[in-house]
Design a protein around this motif. Structure first.
Motif, PDB file in Angstrom:
ATOM      1  N   ARG A 235      25.212  41.439  48.098  1.00 17.72           N
ATOM      2  CA  ARG A 235      25.947  40.174  48.078  1.00 17.72           C
ATOM      3  C   ARG A 235      26.744  40.013  46.787  1.00 17.72           C
ATOM      4  O   ARG A 235      27.779  39.349  46.770  1.00 17.72           O
ATOM      5  N   PHE A 236      26.238  40.596  45.711  1.00 14.62           N
ATOM      6  CA  PHE A 236      26.918  40.467  44.423  1.00 14.62           C
ATOM      7  C   PHE A 236      27.829  41.662  44.129  1.00 14.62           C
ATOM      8  O   PHE A 236      28.664  41.587  43.233  1.00 14.62           O
TER       9      PHE A 236
ATOM     10  N   LEU B  62      32.633  43.211  40.338  1.00 18.59           N
ATOM     11  CA  LEU B  62      31.310  43.488  39.766  1.00 18.59           C
ATOM     12  C   LEU B  62      30.643  44.592  40.571  1.00 18.59           C
ATOM     13  O   LEU B  62      30.512  44.492  41.795  1.00 18.59           O
ATOM     14  N   VAL B  63      30.219  45.648  39.877  1.00 21.83           N
ATOM     15  CA  VAL B  63      29.523  46.764  40.523  1.00 21.83           C
ATOM     16  C   VAL B  63      28.044  46.664  40.175  1.00 21.83           C
ATOM     17  O   VAL B  63      27.664  46.680  38.999  1.00 21.83           O
ATOM     18  N   VAL B  64      27.213  46.546  41.190  1.00 20.36           N
ATOM     19  CA  VAL B  64      25.774  46.379  40.996  1.00 20.36           C
ATOM     20  C   VAL B  64      25.061  47.593  41.590  1.00 20.36           C
ATOM     21  O   VAL B  64      25.311  47.953  42.752  1.00 20.36           O
ATOM     22  N   ARG B  65      24.201  48.192  40.824  1.00 22.13           N
ATOM     23  CA  ARG B  65      23.431  49.344  41.280  1.00 22.13           C
ATOM     24  C   ARG B  65      21.947  49.013  41.233  1.00 22.13           C
ATOM     25  O   ARG B  65      21.461  48.401  40.278  1.00 22.13           O
TER      26      ARG B  65
ATOM     27  N   SER C 106      18.928  36.447  37.821  1.00 20.42           N
ATOM     28  CA  SER C 106      19.681  37.223  36.839  1.00 20.42           C
ATOM     29  C   SER C 106      21.102  37.490  37.327  1.00 20.42           C
ATOM     30  O   SER C 106      22.078  37.299  36.584  1.00 20.42           O
ATOM     31  N   LEU C 107      21.242  37.925  38.580  1.00 17.36           N
ATOM     32  CA  LEU C 107      22.573  38.199  39.122  1.00 17.36           C
ATOM     33  C   LEU C 107      23.406  36.929  39.221  1.00 17.36           C
ATOM     34  O   LEU C 107      24.620  36.939  38.969  1.00 17.36           O
ATOM     35  N   THR C 108      22.768  35.839  39.590  1.00 16.38           N
ATOM     36  CA  THR C 108      23.485  34.566  39.682  1.00 16.38           C
ATOM     37  C   THR C 108      24.033  34.158  38.322  1.00 16.38           C
ATOM     38  O   THR C 108      25.188  33.722  38.197  1.00 16.38           O
TER      39      THR C 108
ATOM     40  N   ASN D 164      33.288  38.612  32.560  1.00 12.05           N
ATOM     41  CA  ASN D 164      33.882  39.870  32.097  1.00 12.05           C
ATOM     42  C   ASN D 164      32.963  41.075  32.293  1.00 12.05           C
ATOM     43  O   ASN D 164      33.351  42.202  31.955  1.00 12.05           O
ATOM     44  N   ALA D 165      31.768  40.840  32.775  1.00 10.78           N
ATOM     45  CA  ALA D 165      30.880  41.971  33.055  1.00 10.78           C
ATOM     46  C   ALA D 165      31.420  42.758  34.241  1.00 10.78           C
ATOM     47  O   ALA D 165      31.923  42.184  35.216  1.00 10.78           O
TER      48      ALA D 165
END
Length: 377
Positions: A257-258, A263-266, A291-293, A301-302
């Motif tokens: 979802r994020f 934003l790239v989430v692994r 944390s993701l929220t 900027n992340a």
């Protein structure tokens, strides 16, 4: 209500029999020891106090005050008239019922006043018996009856206060749990909707033909938010928590979802189905979600986020790190409800939570939860 009424009637009937027996015994003993009609005054005064005890439910405070006043007047009159001046067994029994009943249910200061009044009457009887007369076992029994009334009244009162305190603790914990659930659900889903709406605006300007897809994504996110809110509201109606343990697959769905929109989430998980205890799995899910929220809301900027879940012999660890530039912190308000709720969840399981900037760039959230291998399925 009917059951309670019958119980009250049975109690009063038993008290009436006891009062009658005490009055008969008192009359018999006084007639045998003092002779003549010396027993009449004490029995009449005792009958009045016993009658007030049977009527106590109509007004416990005024019944107790009237009973204590009758007893005090009876002591003075009996002393002046040369009669047995200590309260007899019947009057002592009636006073103990009045005092005990008042101490049990009246407000604190009124209950204390009635208890003190009973002590004054007992002291008056003791003075009349031991100072002006030759002493009497009855006077000592009156003191014992007063103490028994205090114990009988204070015992249920303290138990009721303890039950109220426990109930209030439970309600407070439920309110805190509900507040945490609402924050988690609303913050997460609203953040997702806002991000998709922002992305939709950009796409509408650059690629108008893709706007319909963005609106569909926003509609789906809104439907998810509505369903999640309904589940939280369901907690108010169902005492059992039907939320199943968060599995690794559900963590993957959360990360998806994020992932995207800049934003790239692994996600890195242990091999195989973890099988964590439900409370551990749920807390891990909430830590990652919060944390993701916060990264999405406070660190725009992340660009890369890494979620790592690992376990050893006795603990499960989850770490969420981002590459936000220095000064862009996902936790600008250290007293925010999100961080507080996250810490409460972790510490409630005996774990630890560490939140702070990394060396160089980005922030890190590290939660460690005790989870012995024997507890994992």
């Amino acid at each position: 209500m009917k059951g309670r009424g019958w119980v009250g009637f049975a109690v009063d009937a038993g008290l009436g029999v006891g009062f009658a027996a005490a009055l008969a015994f008192q009359a018999y003993r006084l007639a045998g020891s003092w002779g003549g009609a010396y027993w009449q005054f004490g029995c009449v005064a005792g009958a009045v106090v016993c009658g007030l005890a049977l009527l106590r439910r109509r007004g416990r405070l005024w019944a107790a005050i009237a009973g204590l006043a009758v007893a005090a007047v009876a002591i003075v009159v009996a002393r002046l008239a040369g009669l047995p001046s200590e309260p007899g067994p019947a009057m002592a029994l009636g006073l103990s019922v009045l005092v005990g009943s008042a101490v049990r249910v009246l407000p604190t200061w009124r209950a204390g006043a009635v208890a003190a009044g009973g002590g004054v009457v007992v002291a008056g009887g003791l003075v009349a018996a031991f100072v002006f007369s030759t002493g009497s076992v009855v006077a000592v029994l009156n003191g014992a009856a007063w103490l028994a009334a205090l114990v009988a009244g204070l015992g249920p009162r303290l138990l009721a206060a303890r039950r109220r305190a426990m109930a209030e603790r439970v309600r407070r914990n439920e309110r805190l749990e509900l507040a945490r659930e609402l924050h988690d659900v609303v913050a997460h889903h609203i953040t997702s909707i806002v991000l998709q709406a922002q992305a939709g605006q950009l796409l509408a300007r650059k690629q108008p033909h893709t706007a319909e897809g963005s609106l569909a994504d926003i509609e789906a996110a809104g439907s998810d938010a509505l369903a999640a809110t309904r589940r939280v509201v369901g907690l108010l109606r169902d005492a059992t928590d039907n939320d199943k343990a968060r599995s690794g697959e559900q963590l993957g769905e959360l990360v998806k979802r994020f992932d995207g929109h800049g934003l790239v989430v692994r996600l890195s998980l242990p091999d195989g189905e973890p099988g964590w205890p439900p409370e551990v799995a749920r807390t891990l899910y909430r830590v990652v979600q919060e944390s993701l929220t916060n990264i999405s809301r406070h660190a725009p900027n992340a660009r890369h986020v890494t979620v790592t879940v690992a376990r050893d012999q006795d603990a499960v660890r989850v770490q969420v790190v981002d590459d936000a530039p220095p000064g862009m912190t996902p936790y600008p308000h250290r007293g925010g409800y999100g961080l507080i709720g996250m810490r409460e969840r972790v510490e409630a399981l005996g774990g630890t939570l560490s939140v702070g900037p990394r060396r160089g760039t980005g922030w890190s959230v590290l939660a460690t939860l005790p989870a012995p291998a024997s507890e994992c399925r």
